[in-house]
Design a protein around this motif. Structure first.
Motif, PDB file in Angstrom:
ATOM      1  N   VAL A  75      -4.948 -17.148 -13.432  1.00 14.38           N
ATOM      2  CA  VAL A  75      -4.276 -17.663 -14.632  1.00 14.38           C
ATOM      3  C   VAL A  75      -2.819 -17.982 -14.297  1.00 14.38           C
ATOM      4  CG1 VAL A  75      -3.520 -17.080 -16.973  1.00 14.38           C
ATOM      5  CG2 VAL A  75      -5.860 -16.513 -16.226  1.00 14.38           C
ATOM      6  N   TYR A  76      -2.169 -17.087 -13.550  1.00 15.74           N
ATOM      7  CA  TYR A  76      -0.790 -17.360 -13.135  1.00 15.74           C
ATOM      8  C   TYR A  76      -0.728 -18.651 -12.319  1.00 15.74           C
ATOM      9  CZ  TYR A  76       3.588 -17.178 -10.615  1.00 15.74           C
ATOM     10  OH  TYR A  76       4.806 -17.515 -10.075  1.00 15.74           O
ATOM     11  N   ARG A  77      -1.646 -18.818 -11.371  1.00 20.29           N
ATOM     12  CA  ARG A  77      -1.642 -20.026 -10.543  1.00 20.29           C
ATOM     13  C   ARG A  77      -1.878 -21.280 -11.378  1.00 20.29           C
ATOM     14  NH1 ARG A  77      -5.003 -17.576  -6.269  1.00 20.29           N
ATOM     15  NH2 ARG A  77      -6.572 -19.096  -6.851  1.00 20.29           N
ATOM     16  N   PHE A  78      -2.737 -21.167 -12.387  1.00 25.48           N
ATOM     17  CA  PHE A  78      -2.994 -22.314 -13.261  1.00 25.48           C
ATOM     18  C   PHE A  78      -1.704 -22.761 -13.945  1.00 25.48           C
ATOM     19  CE2 PHE A  78      -3.756 -23.878 -17.576  1.00 25.48           C
ATOM     20  CZ  PHE A  78      -4.472 -25.032 -17.296  1.00 25.48           C
ATOM     21  N   TYR A  79      -0.982 -21.805 -14.546  1.00 29.73           N
ATOM     22  CA  TYR A  79       0.242 -22.173 -15.259  1.00 29.73           C
ATOM     23  C   TYR A  79       1.342 -22.602 -14.296  1.00 29.73           C
ATOM     24  CZ  TYR A  79      -1.771 -20.777 -19.679  1.00 29.73           C
ATOM     25  OH  TYR A  79      -2.569 -20.702 -20.789  1.00 29.73           O
ATOM     26  N   LEU A  80       1.402 -22.012 -13.125  1.00 37.63           N
ATOM     27  CA  LEU A  80       2.374 -22.442 -12.122  1.00 37.63           C
ATOM     28  C   LEU A  80       2.082 -23.882 -11.701  1.00 37.63           C
ATOM     29  CD1 LEU A  80       4.751 -21.775 -10.257  1.00 37.63           C
ATOM     30  CD2 LEU A  80       3.069 -20.949  -8.587  1.00 37.63           C
ATOM     31  N   ILE A  91       1.140 -12.305  -4.995  1.00 35.96           N
ATOM     32  CA  ILE A  91       0.038 -11.550  -5.611  1.00 35.96           C
ATOM     33  C   ILE A  91      -1.115 -12.490  -5.935  1.00 35.96           C
ATOM     34  CG2 ILE A  91      -0.681 -10.225  -7.641  1.00 35.96           C
ATOM     35  CD1 ILE A  91       2.249  -9.180  -7.763  1.00 35.96           C
ATOM     36  N   SER A  92      -0.785 -13.657  -6.494  1.00 36.98           N
ATOM     37  CA  SER A  92      -1.850 -14.590  -6.879  1.00 36.98           C
ATOM     38  C   SER A  92      -2.527 -15.222  -5.667  1.00 36.98           C
ATOM     39  CB  SER A  92      -1.302 -15.679  -7.807  1.00 36.98           C
ATOM     40  OG  SER A  92      -0.500 -16.594  -7.120  1.00 36.98           O
ATOM     41  N   THR A  93      -1.826 -15.294  -4.551  1.00 32.85           N
ATOM     42  CA  THR A  93      -2.385 -15.874  -3.330  1.00 32.85           C
ATOM     43  C   THR A  93      -3.196 -14.843  -2.546  1.00 32.85           C
ATOM     44  OG1 THR A  93      -0.495 -17.372  -3.210  1.00 32.85           O
ATOM     45  CG2 THR A  93      -1.802 -17.124  -1.213  1.00 32.85           C
ATOM     46  N   TYR A  94      -2.717 -13.605  -2.519  1.00 30.69           N
ATOM     47  CA  TYR A  94      -3.371 -12.523  -1.778  1.00 30.69           C
ATOM     48  C   TYR A  94      -3.647 -11.346  -2.714  1.00 30.69           C
ATOM     49  CZ  TYR A  94      -1.239 -15.284   1.930  1.00 30.69           C
ATOM     50  OH  TYR A  94      -0.847 -16.320   2.737  1.00 30.69           O
ATOM     51  N   PRO A  95      -4.513 -11.526  -3.711  1.00 31.92           N
ATOM     52  CA  PRO A  95      -4.692 -10.492  -4.738  1.00 31.92           C
ATOM     53  C   PRO A  95      -5.224  -9.160  -4.218  1.00 31.92           C
ATOM     54  CG  PRO A  95      -6.360 -12.201  -4.974  1.00 31.92           C
ATOM     55  CD  PRO A  95      -5.401 -12.669  -3.923  1.00 31.92           C
ATOM     56  N   ASP A  96      -5.924  -9.164  -3.093  1.00 30.42           N
ATOM     57  CA  ASP A  96      -6.515  -7.917  -2.610  1.00 30.42           C
ATOM     58  C   ASP A  96      -5.640  -7.152  -1.624  1.00 30.42           C
ATOM     59  OD1 ASP A  96      -8.799  -8.333  -4.166  1.00 30.42           O
ATOM     60  OD2 ASP A  96      -9.721  -9.565  -2.588  1.00 30.42           O
ATOM     61  N   GLY A  97      -4.721  -7.827  -0.971  1.00 30.18           N
ATOM     62  CA  GLY A  97      -3.980  -7.151   0.076  1.00 30.18           C
ATOM     63  C   GLY A  97      -2.492  -6.991  -0.167  1.00 30.18           C
ATOM     64  N   TYR A  98      -2.005  -7.451  -1.292  1.00 28.13           N
ATOM     65  CA  TYR A  98      -0.564  -7.414  -1.534  1.00 28.13           C
ATOM     66  C   TYR A  98      -0.160  -6.054  -2.109  1.00 28.13           C
ATOM     67  CZ  TYR A  98       4.036  -9.282  -2.657  1.00 28.13           C
ATOM     68  OH  TYR A  98       5.383  -9.521  -2.709  1.00 28.13           O
ATOM     69  N   PRO A  99       0.882  -5.424  -1.551  1.00 31.00           N
ATOM     70  CA  PRO A  99       1.297  -4.090  -2.014  1.00 31.00           C
ATOM     71  C   PRO A  99       2.120  -4.166  -3.314  1.00 31.00           C
ATOM     72  CG  PRO A  99       2.718  -4.808  -0.238  1.00 31.00           C
ATOM     73  CD  PRO A  99       1.666  -5.883  -0.414  1.00 31.00           C
ATOM     74  N   VAL A 100       1.452  -4.393  -4.424  1.00 28.83           N
ATOM     75  CA  VAL A 100       2.118  -4.643  -5.707  1.00 28.83           C
ATOM     76  C   VAL A 100       3.043  -3.498  -6.097  1.00 28.83           C
ATOM     77  CG1 VAL A 100       1.769  -5.080  -8.173  1.00 28.83           C
ATOM     78  CG2 VAL A 100       0.236  -6.130  -6.489  1.00 28.83           C
ATOM     79  N   ASP A 101       2.546  -2.279  -6.050  1.00 29.19           N
ATOM     80  CA  ASP A 101       3.361  -1.148  -6.505  1.00 29.19           C
ATOM     81  C   ASP A 101       4.613  -0.956  -5.656  1.00 29.19           C
ATOM     82  OD1 ASP A 101       1.636  -0.616  -8.616  1.00 29.19           O
ATOM     83  OD2 ASP A 101       0.383   0.721  -7.394  1.00 29.19           O
ATOM     84  N   GLU A 102       4.485  -1.136  -4.352  1.00 30.84           N
ATOM     85  CA  GLU A 102       5.646  -0.973  -3.464  1.00 30.84           C
ATOM     86  C   GLU A 102       6.682  -2.071  -3.717  1.00 30.84           C
ATOM     87  OE1 GLU A 102       2.470  -0.873  -2.586  1.00 30.84           O
ATOM     88  OE2 GLU A 102       2.109   0.911  -1.368  1.00 30.84           O
TER      89      GLU A 102
END
Length: 194
Positions: free
Chosen positions: A107-112, A172-183
């Protein structure tokens, strides 16, 4: 027993939400111009006639989706602005933005993608402009938060913050599984919200 006006409105809003969600899926999959109302109706599990009961066409559906997104951003900024300190306000923005993209990266990528449409595309550029104008208003609110933190140049600091935040959102939107969001969230909060 007949339904109440409130029940009818609840059913109507649920149907519209289902259609918007289905349209988002189809627009992401095929692009706005290659998607059809038939595609959206099929994805939503409703008849084409019912679709036209809610929306006159694909552009009206897109317009409501864009307005929904603008309202969503406004609600986040209003909630942030209601907090006591600029630090808490900015932290709320960081957490809300990154958590939202983590939940709905496409959804983020769509609006971007929509925000970066060329002016030659008369339909999409109109909605791109609407999103960009809404973001500019929120940027001004954000500048006030940085002024409250005592930034020497609140606009430059806010621009740097937005660039960092949107860069993380894109990752995050490009690498949703491997990106360290919390860090990353903690680093952004530590760098900008104190």
């Amino acid at each position: 027993m007949p339904r109440t006006r409130e029940e009818n409105e609840r059913i109507r809003q649920a149907a519209k939400e289902n259609i918007r969600t289905s349209a988002m899926e189809i627009f992401i999959e095929r692009g706005y111009h290659d998607a059809s109302i038939d595609d959206v109706a099929k994805q939503a599990g409703v008849s084409k006639g019912l679709m036209y009961n809610y929306y006159k066409g694909k552009e009206e559906l897109l317009a409501e989706m864009v307005q929904f997104r603008i309202d969503e951003i406004s609600r986040v900024m209003e909630a942030a602005s209601a907090l006591d300190t600029p630090s808490d306000q900015l932290k709320h923005i960081v957490e809300g933005a990154l958590d939202n993209v983590k939940k709905r990266p496409q959804v983020y990528r769509f609006y971007l993608h929509l925000q970066t449409q060329p002016e030659e595309d008369k339909v999409l550029s109109k909605y791109s402009q609407m999103l960009n104008e809404a973001m500019a208003k929120q940027f001004e609110v954000q500048c006030g938060m940085f002024a409250g933190l005592g930034a020497a140049d609140e606009q430059l600091r806010s621009l740097y913050f937005s660039s960092t935040l949107h860069g993380a959102m894109l990752m995050i939107s490009t690498y949703p599984d491997g990106y360290p969001v919390d860090e990353i969230k903690e680093q952004i909060i530590q760098q900008f919200c104190t």
